[in-house]
Design a protein around this motif. Structure first.
Motif, mmCIF file in Angstrom:
data_model
loop_
_atom_site.group_PDB
_atom_site.id
_atom_site.type_symbol
_atom_site.label_atom_id
_atom_site.label_comp_id
_atom_site.label_asym_id
_atom_site.label_seq_id
_atom_site.Cartn_x
_atom_site.Cartn_y
_atom_site.Cartn_z
ATOM 1 N N HIS A 295 0.854 -1.279 -0.041
ATOM 2 C CA HIS A 295 -0.217 -0.063 -0.308
ATOM 3 C C HIS A 295 0.784 1.064 0.047
ATOM 4 C CE1 HIS A 295 -2.806 3.186 1.465
ATOM 5 N NE2 HIS A 295 -3.832 2.271 1.219
ATOM 6 N N PRO A 296 0.704 2.291 -0.682
ATOM 7 C CA PRO A 296 1.416 3.596 -0.648
ATOM 8 C C PRO A 296 1.499 3.924 0.879
ATOM 9 C CG PRO A 296 -0.139 3.614 -2.485
ATOM 10 C CD PRO A 296 -0.504 2.410 -1.669
ATOM 11 N N ASN A 297 2.580 4.709 1.071
ATOM 12 C CA ASN A 297 2.891 4.753 2.478
ATOM 13 C C ASN A 297 3.400 6.200 2.948
ATOM 14 O OD1 ASN A 297 5.475 4.769 1.301
ATOM 15 N ND2 ASN A 297 6.384 3.729 2.996
ATOM 16 N N HIS A 298 2.947 7.286 2.136
ATOM 17 C CA HIS A 298 3.270 8.620 2.624
ATOM 18 C C HIS A 298 1.916 9.333 3.149
ATOM 19 C CE1 HIS A 298 6.411 8.411 -0.368
ATOM 20 N NE2 HIS A 298 7.003 9.234 0.395
ATOM 21 N N ALA A 299 2.015 10.169 4.226
ATOM 22 C CA ALA A 299 1.180 10.451 5.263
ATOM 23 C C ALA A 299 0.694 12.033 5.284
ATOM 24 C CB ALA A 299 1.546 9.964 6.315
ATOM 25 N N ILE A 300 -0.297 12.346 5.703
ATOM 26 C CA ILE A 300 -0.477 13.662 6.154
ATOM 27 C C ILE A 300 -0.866 13.398 7.756
ATOM 28 C CG2 ILE A 300 -1.386 14.741 3.800
ATOM 29 C CD1 ILE A 300 -4.265 14.093 4.741
ATOM 30 N N VAL A 301 -0.463 14.626 8.289
ATOM 31 C CA VAL A 301 -0.912 14.440 9.745
ATOM 32 C C VAL A 301 -1.644 15.558 10.453
ATOM 33 C CG1 VAL A 301 0.380 14.371 12.108
ATOM 34 C CG2 VAL A 301 1.390 13.344 9.991
ATOM 35 N N ASP A 302 -2.655 15.264 11.286
ATOM 36 C CA ASP A 302 -3.366 16.821 11.511
ATOM 37 C C ASP A 302 -2.656 17.249 12.884
ATOM 38 O OD1 ASP A 302 -5.351 18.366 12.317
ATOM 39 O OD2 ASP A 302 -7.129 16.901 12.343
ATOM 40 N N THR A 303 -2.209 18.429 12.609
ATOM 41 C CA THR A 303 -1.721 19.273 13.762
ATOM 42 C C THR A 303 -2.576 20.356 14.353
ATOM 43 O OG1 THR A 303 -0.536 20.821 12.241
ATOM 44 C CG2 THR A 303 0.575 18.619 13.016
ATOM 45 N N GLY A 304 -3.938 20.355 13.771
ATOM 46 C CA GLY A 304 -5.063 21.247 14.250
ATOM 47 C C GLY A 304 -4.979 21.621 15.736
ATOM 48 N N ARG A 305 -5.129 20.755 16.597
ATOM 49 C CA ARG A 305 -5.523 20.931 17.955
ATOM 50 C C ARG A 305 -4.392 20.208 18.781
ATOM 51 N NH1 ARG A 305 -11.604 19.331 18.592
ATOM 52 N NH2 ARG A 305 -10.678 17.179 17.780
ATOM 53 N N TRP A 318 -10.852 11.141 23.370
ATOM 54 C CA TRP A 318 -10.797 11.975 22.249
ATOM 55 C C TRP A 318 -11.730 13.165 22.108
ATOM 56 C CZ3 TRP A 318 -15.871 12.100 21.066
ATOM 57 C CH2 TRP A 318 -16.516 11.032 21.282
ATOM 58 N N CYS A 319 -12.445 13.448 23.169
ATOM 59 C CA CYS A 319 -13.610 14.251 23.177
ATOM 60 C C CYS A 319 -13.006 15.401 23.646
ATOM 61 C CB CYS A 319 -14.843 13.571 23.561
ATOM 62 S SG CYS A 319 -16.512 14.644 23.340
ATOM 63 N N ASN A 320 -13.196 16.779 22.880
ATOM 64 C CA ASN A 320 -12.999 18.059 23.417
ATOM 65 C C ASN A 320 -11.938 18.202 24.664
ATOM 66 O OD1 ASN A 320 -15.195 18.930 21.525
ATOM 67 N ND2 ASN A 320 -16.768 18.093 23.165
ATOM 68 N N VAL A 321 -10.800 17.628 24.392
ATOM 69 C CA VAL A 321 -9.737 17.720 25.336
ATOM 70 C C VAL A 321 -9.779 19.147 25.805
ATOM 71 C CG1 VAL A 321 -7.414 17.371 25.742
ATOM 72 C CG2 VAL A 321 -8.752 15.718 24.587
ATOM 73 N N ASN A 322 -10.125 19.162 27.367
ATOM 74 C CA ASN A 322 -9.721 20.420 28.106
ATOM 75 C C ASN A 322 -8.225 20.958 28.073
ATOM 76 O OD1 ASN A 322 -10.441 22.964 29.254
ATOM 77 N ND2 ASN A 322 -10.992 21.737 31.153
ATOM 78 N N GLY A 323 -8.350 22.084 27.596
ATOM 79 C CA GLY A 323 -6.663 22.914 27.741
ATOM 80 C C GLY A 323 -5.937 22.932 26.122
ATOM 81 N N ALA A 324 -6.537 22.227 25.379
ATOM 82 C CA ALA A 324 -5.966 22.114 24.032
ATOM 83 C C ALA A 324 -5.731 23.466 23.370
ATOM 84 C CB ALA A 324 -6.861 21.156 23.085
ATOM 85 N N GLY A 325 -4.899 23.501 22.275
ATOM 86 C CA GLY A 325 -4.553 24.689 21.547
ATOM 87 C C GLY A 325 -4.235 24.270 20.209
ATOM 88 N N PHE A 326 -4.571 25.337 19.116
ATOM 89 C CA PHE A 326 -4.176 25.042 18.040
ATOM 90 C C PHE A 326 -2.857 24.922 17.850
ATOM 91 C CE2 PHE A 326 -7.969 28.230 17.198
ATOM 92 C CZ PHE A 326 -8.687 27.254 16.247
ATOM 93 N N GLY A 327 -2.470 23.849 16.793
ATOM 94 C CA GLY A 327 -1.005 23.589 16.660
ATOM 95 C C GLY A 327 -0.440 24.237 15.330
#
Length: 397
Positions: A295-305, A318-327
């Protein structure tokens, strides 16, 4: 998701994302006015994010602009306005929300790529409650004819624009780690056939695709790497090994750090069973497993939060983690050959699920001590949470 070595995951991987409450604007297919002068051909053997910028789609921009209006602090207001210019993926998470496509592509310039999340399988999120979908188990024909086929039509109607597709968050990972759940057993055929149909149908010249593979705290467990890769590879091959599939997506709507060392849960009693203590390690190890599986093996990674770590009690919260910040903002400068780009997959500010225990779609993970409260239904805007993400952003806005 899988948290421990011993037990199967009985928590909701799927509420990482949910239908947006933004009403779509219905329009007939048309070529974007800012599109390229000729047809776009994306070479999926290369990293297209090196040539294209992830587009700040109009729907998230509108949500952010409304949020800015509600902020009274001048300094915070100025910072919040900048979030509207950040590229993010648009969730086509219901049949109705396919109507978001045309207005979103209308202002898409040639140098940008529009990120779209394909997310409406029958029996969606079989291990979750907060973001179950509209299609029931057995409604695979509806998924094909009322959901995938219309999206294909719109993509074909815009050959001069570029698109990055994130295929069905949580689906195949759930089949690997939640196989003991009746709901996931019942969804298995629809998931595998549906994803294969999507990959085959969406295999268009102006499209690049990444199949969701959870994150390092889910398929990154040592016992999950090989079966997880083989599950993705099986579906990919059943689709005819579409050439526009580039690889996989990780940490979508998630919280895991890219390269924190030691990892966030490296001190946990079961850490010895998971060598993927950050997403960088996961991309490498799961990427290697995918390559072995064909299978092709390159990735995109979510750094949004994922700017702040040490907030969760365990991997699977996974749900609405308190104290999170934009990445980190979307970029192709990841420093890793297998990681094509950091992206914002989840629109920061939209809820993962409601904290109202009396709600039909309430999931217990949204009531955990490390979850932000109060929180509205999945996909609905949470102004206070958005402002928290902004205040805790790293890098700061």
């Amino acid at each position: 998701m899988k948290v421990t070595q011993a037990g199967a995951a009985l928590f909701a991987a799927g509420a990482i994302a949910a239908p947006s409450n933004t009403k779509p604007v219905k329009a007939s297919p048309r070529q974007a006015s800012g599109a390229c002068a000729s047809a776009v051909t994306l070479d999926a053997s290369t990293n297209v994010f090196q040539n294209y910028k992830l587009h700040p789609n109009s729907f998230y921009r509108d949500e952010v602009n409304k949020a800015v209006e509600a902020i009274t602090d001048a300094s915070l207001k100025e910072s919040a306005a900048k979030v509207a210019d950040v590229g993010s993926f648009l969730w086509l998470d219901t049949i109705e929300n396919i109507g978001k496509f045309d207005p979103a592509v209308a202002d898409l310039p040639c140098e940008n790529i529009l990120g779209l999340v394909i997310y409406d399988l029958p029996g969606r999120d079989c291990a979750a409650k907060a973001s179950n979908g509209e299609l029931k188990v057995g409604e695979l024909d509806r998924y094909k004819t009322e959901y995938i086929d219309p999206i294909v039509e719109k993509l074909k109607a815009n050959p001069n624009s570029a698109f990055a597709l994130l295929i069905e968050p949580d689906s195949l990972p759930n089949l690997v780690t939640n196989a003991d759940l009746t709901t996931c057993q019942e969804s298995k055929t629809g998931y595998e056939e549906g994803v294969a149909y999507a990959l085959k149908s969406l295999d268009l010249p102006n499209v690049v695709m990444y199949i969701d593979a959870g994150h390092g705290g889910w398929l990154g467990w040592d016992d999950n790497l090989k079966p997880g890769a083989e599950e993705l590879a099986k579906v990919y091959k059943n689709a005819g090994s579409p050439k526009q599939v580039r690889g996989f997506a990780t940490n979508i709507a998630g919280w895991n750090a890219w390269d924190e060392s030691p990892g966030e849960f490296s001190d946990a009693s079961d850490a010895k069973y998971n060598s993927c203590q950050n997403e960088k390690i996961y991309v490498q190890k799961f990427g290697d497993a995918l390559k072995t599986a064909g299978h092709p093996n390159h990735a995109i990674v979510d750094t949004g939060r994922n700017a702040v770590t040490g907030l969760r009690e365990e991997w699977g919260n996974w749900c609405n983690v308190n104290g999170a910040g934009f990445g980190v903002r979307p970029t192709a400068d990841t420093g890793d050959e297998l990681a094509d780009a950091f992206v914002w997959g989840k629109p920061g500010g939209e809820s993962d699920g409601t904290s109202d225990e009396s709600a039909t779609r309430y999931d217990s993970f949204c009531g955990k001590p490390d979850a932000y409260k109060p929180s509205p239904e999945a996909g609905q805007w949470n102004q206070a949470y958005f402002e928290m993400l902004l205040k805790n952003a790293n890098p700061a806005f």
